[in-house]
Design a protein around this motif. Sequence first.
Motif, mmCIF file in Angstrom:
data_model
loop_
_atom_site.group_PDB
_atom_site.id
_atom_site.type_symbol
_atom_site.label_atom_id
_atom_site.label_comp_id
_atom_site.label_asym_id
_atom_site.label_seq_id
_atom_site.Cartn_x
_atom_site.Cartn_y
_atom_site.Cartn_z
ATOM 1 N N ASP A 1 0.845 -1.191 0.000
ATOM 2 C CA ASP A 1 0.000 0.000 0.000
ATOM 3 C C ASP A 1 0.878 1.238 0.000
ATOM 4 O OD1 ASP A 1 -2.522 -1.327 0.145
ATOM 5 O OD2 ASP A 1 -2.108 -1.773 2.260
ATOM 6 N N LEU A 2 0.501 2.209 -0.789
ATOM 7 C CA LEU A 2 1.191 3.497 -0.812
ATOM 8 C C LEU A 2 0.478 4.432 0.153
ATOM 9 C CD1 LEU A 2 1.846 3.863 -4.641
ATOM 10 C CD2 LEU A 2 3.347 2.940 -2.883
ATOM 11 N N LEU A 3 1.200 4.887 1.152
ATOM 12 C CA LEU A 3 0.578 5.567 2.287
ATOM 13 C C LEU A 3 -0.189 6.813 1.885
ATOM 14 C CD1 LEU A 3 3.471 5.274 4.913
ATOM 15 C CD2 LEU A 3 1.451 3.830 4.667
ATOM 16 N N PHE A 4 0.368 7.623 1.008
ATOM 17 C CA PHE A 4 -0.211 8.930 0.719
ATOM 18 C C PHE A 4 -0.876 9.008 -0.651
ATOM 19 C CE2 PHE A 4 3.262 9.498 3.713
ATOM 20 C CZ PHE A 4 2.650 10.221 4.712
ATOM 21 N N LEU A 5 -1.043 7.856 -1.324
ATOM 22 C CA LEU A 5 -1.684 7.844 -2.637
ATOM 23 C C LEU A 5 -2.947 6.999 -2.666
ATOM 24 C CD1 LEU A 5 1.417 7.561 -5.022
ATOM 25 C CD2 LEU A 5 0.102 9.586 -4.425
ATOM 26 N N SER A 6 -3.205 6.273 -1.595
ATOM 27 C CA SER A 6 -4.393 5.412 -1.498
ATOM 28 C C SER A 6 -4.460 4.425 -2.662
ATOM 29 C CB SER A 6 -5.674 6.271 -1.458
ATOM 30 O OG SER A 6 -5.645 7.157 -0.361
ATOM 31 N N GLU A 7 -3.328 3.937 -3.079
ATOM 32 C CA GLU A 7 -3.254 2.953 -4.151
ATOM 33 C C GLU A 7 -2.302 1.839 -3.742
ATOM 34 O OE1 GLU A 7 -3.620 4.513 -8.430
ATOM 35 O OE2 GLU A 7 -2.526 6.108 -7.401
ATOM 36 N N ARG A 8 -2.311 0.785 -4.533
ATOM 37 C CA ARG A 8 -1.436 -0.352 -4.286
ATOM 38 C C ARG A 8 -0.610 -0.612 -5.542
ATOM 39 N NH1 ARG A 8 -4.027 -5.433 -1.946
ATOM 40 N NH2 ARG A 8 -2.293 -5.277 -0.472
ATOM 41 N N CYS A 9 0.582 -1.151 -5.311
ATOM 42 C CA CYS A 9 1.429 -1.474 -6.456
ATOM 43 C C CYS A 9 2.334 -2.644 -6.100
ATOM 44 C CB CYS A 9 2.259 -0.271 -6.882
ATOM 45 S SG CYS A 9 3.566 0.180 -5.721
ATOM 46 N N LEU A 10 2.857 -3.254 -7.140
ATOM 47 C CA LEU A 10 3.769 -4.383 -6.980
ATOM 48 C C LEU A 10 5.193 -3.853 -6.868
ATOM 49 C CD1 LEU A 10 3.966 -7.568 -7.127
ATOM 50 C CD2 LEU A 10 4.644 -7.220 -9.500
ATOM 51 N N VAL A 11 5.937 -4.335 -5.873
ATOM 52 C CA VAL A 11 7.332 -3.934 -5.687
ATOM 53 C C VAL A 11 8.193 -5.190 -5.630
ATOM 54 C CG1 VAL A 11 6.741 -1.809 -4.471
ATOM 55 C CG2 VAL A 11 7.134 -3.903 -3.160
ATOM 56 N N SER A 12 9.483 -4.984 -5.685
ATOM 57 C CA SER A 12 10.411 -6.109 -5.628
ATOM 58 C C SER A 12 10.524 -6.641 -4.203
ATOM 59 C CB SER A 12 11.791 -5.685 -6.134
ATOM 60 O OG SER A 12 12.371 -4.760 -5.229
ATOM 61 N N LYS A 13 10.983 -7.843 -4.122
ATOM 62 C CA LYS A 13 11.215 -8.453 -2.809
ATOM 63 C C LYS A 13 12.267 -7.681 -2.038
ATOM 64 C CE LYS A 13 12.603 -12.874 -0.754
ATOM 65 N NZ LYS A 13 13.047 -14.259 -1.048
ATOM 66 N N ALA A 14 13.252 -7.157 -2.759
ATOM 67 C CA ALA A 14 14.325 -6.405 -2.109
ATOM 68 C C ALA A 14 13.795 -5.141 -1.447
ATOM 69 C CB ALA A 14 15.402 -6.052 -3.129
ATOM 70 N N ALA A 15 12.942 -4.392 -2.148
ATOM 71 C CA ALA A 15 12.412 -3.148 -1.584
ATOM 72 C C ALA A 15 11.556 -3.423 -0.356
ATOM 73 C CB ALA A 15 11.607 -2.405 -2.640
ATOM 74 N N LYS A 16 10.728 -4.470 -0.427
ATOM 75 C CA LYS A 16 9.860 -4.767 0.708
ATOM 76 C C LYS A 16 10.669 -5.225 1.917
ATOM 77 C CE LYS A 16 5.516 -7.051 1.840
ATOM 78 N NZ LYS A 16 4.429 -7.922 1.346
ATOM 79 N N GLN A 17 11.644 -6.106 1.694
ATOM 80 C CA GLN A 17 12.476 -6.568 2.803
ATOM 81 C C GLN A 17 13.345 -5.440 3.352
ATOM 82 O OE1 GLN A 17 14.652 -9.925 1.278
ATOM 83 N NE2 GLN A 17 12.977 -11.357 1.684
ATOM 84 N N LEU A 18 13.779 -4.543 2.483
ATOM 85 C CA LEU A 18 14.583 -3.407 2.939
ATOM 86 C C LEU A 18 13.778 -2.526 3.886
ATOM 87 C CD1 LEU A 18 17.207 -1.743 2.752
ATOM 88 C CD2 LEU A 18 16.189 -0.549 0.813
ATOM 89 N N MET A 19 12.534 -2.245 3.550
ATOM 90 C CA MET A 19 11.714 -1.403 4.429
ATOM 91 C C MET A 19 11.356 -2.138 5.721
ATOM 92 S SD MET A 19 11.654 1.547 3.343
ATOM 93 C CE MET A 19 10.710 2.045 4.762
ATOM 94 N N GLU A 20 11.190 -3.454 5.649
ATOM 95 C CA GLU A 20 10.967 -4.219 6.883
ATOM 96 C C GLU A 20 12.177 -4.108 7.800
ATOM 97 O OE1 GLU A 20 10.149 -8.139 5.551
ATOM 98 O OE2 GLU A 20 8.073 -7.710 4.930
ATOM 99 N N LEU A 21 13.367 -4.157 7.214
ATOM 100 C CA LEU A 21 14.588 -3.997 8.001
ATOM 101 C C LEU A 21 14.675 -2.596 8.592
ATOM 102 C CD1 LEU A 21 17.346 -5.175 8.880
ATOM 103 C CD2 LEU A 21 18.285 -4.344 6.711
ATOM 104 N N VAL A 22 14.293 -1.589 7.846
ATOM 105 C CA VAL A 22 14.317 -0.214 8.339
ATOM 106 C C VAL A 22 13.319 -0.040 9.480
ATOM 107 C CG1 VAL A 22 13.800 2.178 7.729
ATOM 108 C CG2 VAL A 22 15.153 0.769 6.185
ATOM 109 N N HIS A 23 12.136 -0.589 9.341
ATOM 110 C CA HIS A 23 11.132 -0.482 10.404
ATOM 111 C C HIS A 23 11.610 -1.171 11.680
ATOM 112 C CE1 HIS A 23 7.724 1.496 8.454
ATOM 113 N NE2 HIS A 23 8.014 0.821 7.352
ATOM 114 N N GLN A 24 12.228 -2.346 11.529
ATOM 115 C CA GLN A 24 12.747 -3.043 12.699
ATOM 116 C C GLN A 24 13.851 -2.234 13.377
ATOM 117 O OE1 GLN A 24 11.699 -5.950 14.194
ATOM 118 N NE2 GLN A 24 13.158 -5.319 15.771
#
Length: 763
Positions: free
Chosen positions: A446-469
Amino acid sequence: MDSIFDAINVRDLLSAHDLSDPTTPLSAPDLRLLIQRLESHSLQIRSKVQSYILSHRDNFESLFSVANDAVSQSQLLSDDLAGVLKLISDQMIDAEVREVVAEIREKREELRVKRELLGLVRTILAANEMLESVREALRNGRFGFAAEGLKELKVALRVSGNVGNGNGGVEDGEPLVYGFLRKEWFQCFDEIQEVLLKLMEKSVRFDEDLNQVEVRYHLQVENLTGVQLQTVLEAMDAVGILEYGLAKVADLMIKHVMNPFVKHGQPLSFIEELNPESAVLKLVPSPDNKHEDVAGELLYSGILLFIKFIYRSICFQNDSWIRCFGRSTWPRIAELIISSFLSKVVPTDASKLPDFQKIVKCTIEFESALKDLKFISASDDNDSRLSKFADDVEVHFAHKKKTEIMSKARNLLLECDFSIPQEYTRKGSIGKNDGASMQSSSHVVDLLFLSERCLVSKAAKQLMELVHQTLQDVCLSSTRVALEFYRAARDAILLYEVVVPVKLERQLDGINQVAVLMHNDCLYLSQEILGLAFEYRTDFPSSLKEHAVFVDLAPRFQLLAEGILQRQVHRVIYNLKEAIDGADGFQNTHQMKEFESAKFSIEQVVFILEKVRIIWEPLLLPSTYRKSMSTVIESVFSRIARDILLLDDMAADETLQLQRLIHLMLENLSPLFNSLAAMDQKSHEFSGESLDNLIPSLSKIRKLSGMFQLLDMPLKSITASWENKELISCGFTITEVEDFIKAIFTDSPLRRDCLWKIHNANF
């Protein structure tokens, strides 16, 4: 008498009216009056002088008598001196006197030189005798006496610099014999150094078979017996080689004792055996192998026992000697403890940091015990390196975690292949960018400020999970640790910008889904970055709230995402332009060869647009896809419309062929238009914006196709379409309409009348 010599003011002798103007010349009467008055005044002075002399006559007579006697005596003295000089000149006594004086001076200088030489000879003899005594003492094993003798001779012979460099040179102004004496001194120094070091090697030895250190108090070398180890150390201290001698012992201890003890996988301990002749320190396995040395108590106690053994058995409880030994060994021992123990027990979890305080306490107590033994300096902060390391454990922990975070982020970015999930690559799923399809993929975000959804790479998603942790750990950590975690989070995000564009450089040069996926990644990262401060900042440590900033990173990824998308759009437009160039401006399409060439170009355009739709539609945001695809279609439609409208003198067959080409293109592109229309119906955001508004040239192309059907109709219909602004709404300009009419219709009064009406239409 003083009044006689008072200054005479000439103006006082003149009348008053003569003083009014200093520049006025004096008259003859005034001058005569002045002369008379001066003569009168002179007579008065003479009278006064005469009276004064008469009143002091006796004094003047006495004064003149004394002066006369002085003159008489000076005359007599002059006569006597002249007689003496005449006598000396006649008999040459002055030359003899000068010779005698010179001889006396020369004899005195010779006497002084001889006395100095005698003193020098005595000094040289004393130094030579002392050197002989030193050599004799060395032969007899009296090393203490030899060392003290060398110490005294070092001062007497002014030996400077490194005593081990063998410098026996002569300084300016020194007797040559001093150079020889210094060479003798250095020879004696080398001899005693060699003997003392040999004795030291024999006194402290490590037995690898028994795994023990043995210190012998009574030594024997060549034909000498009964040499005491303490005497050897005292002699080494006297001649200034104690640090060098102990350095070899230090190397032995570090290599065979400290390294195995600190680095050994199993706990070790020391056993000390003391007797009058020797001392032994054995390195044996610890009897309690199951005890876990969490706080380093066994390690510190073992090292302390080893140092006490050195203090008693080798340094004989001499503080300066143990300090010398400490300077040679402590930096290496401290580095061993840090690398083999302290750095390995640095917590890996922020919640375990309080447990490390036990190790900090034991470390401080250990260094305090070493300071009490004078093994390390109590005033030099550089010797407190263990406690400094332990005290800064939070920083080391944070640094270690930061390294782990960056390593993990780098690995996931390098190892990710940026592949598209199968549900997005199967033929049946292409173009189905709906809720069900999106929900089925684990890479959809989910895109926080666009109210839309999109497909991203596994790297980008795991990178943000690491940043949140990481940011969650910031909220639970102290200020110093939180600062390092915050920096790690920022650096991990920036790592994507550094690694991925380089890794995907070849893919970014083409039209493919990998480039689109990276565009989505950057868009997703920019949205997540904007939300980080809102999500975590309130829970950050108070001192970090003012400095923690993420919003500055978002524009970087927004620009990167836009750059990737524009790169794709420009590449598509370039390919479409090359395809249209093959139509050669759609000239002479009534001829078969030119028609087939134009038809092939149109088919190429349709193929490129369909390929782009297949790549873009499943991955791009609907708004982004709609905008980008409209830009691409507008570029090709505007080019085709411009090329057709630039044609002049079109035949009837040519217009029919152009009509066929336009119908072919629009028919083949109908699935693309339908997908854009269907997207418009699903999205309320675009409900008020039609395809004609998104693609201005589309209505122009359609109208152009319709205008070809008006060939058999009067020009008035075309003129009426211009006058009612129908053609203007389709994007036609007055020049294009006029040129189009001129190209289709021959010159006639009706054509001229229609062109006049079009040209003079009042809008």
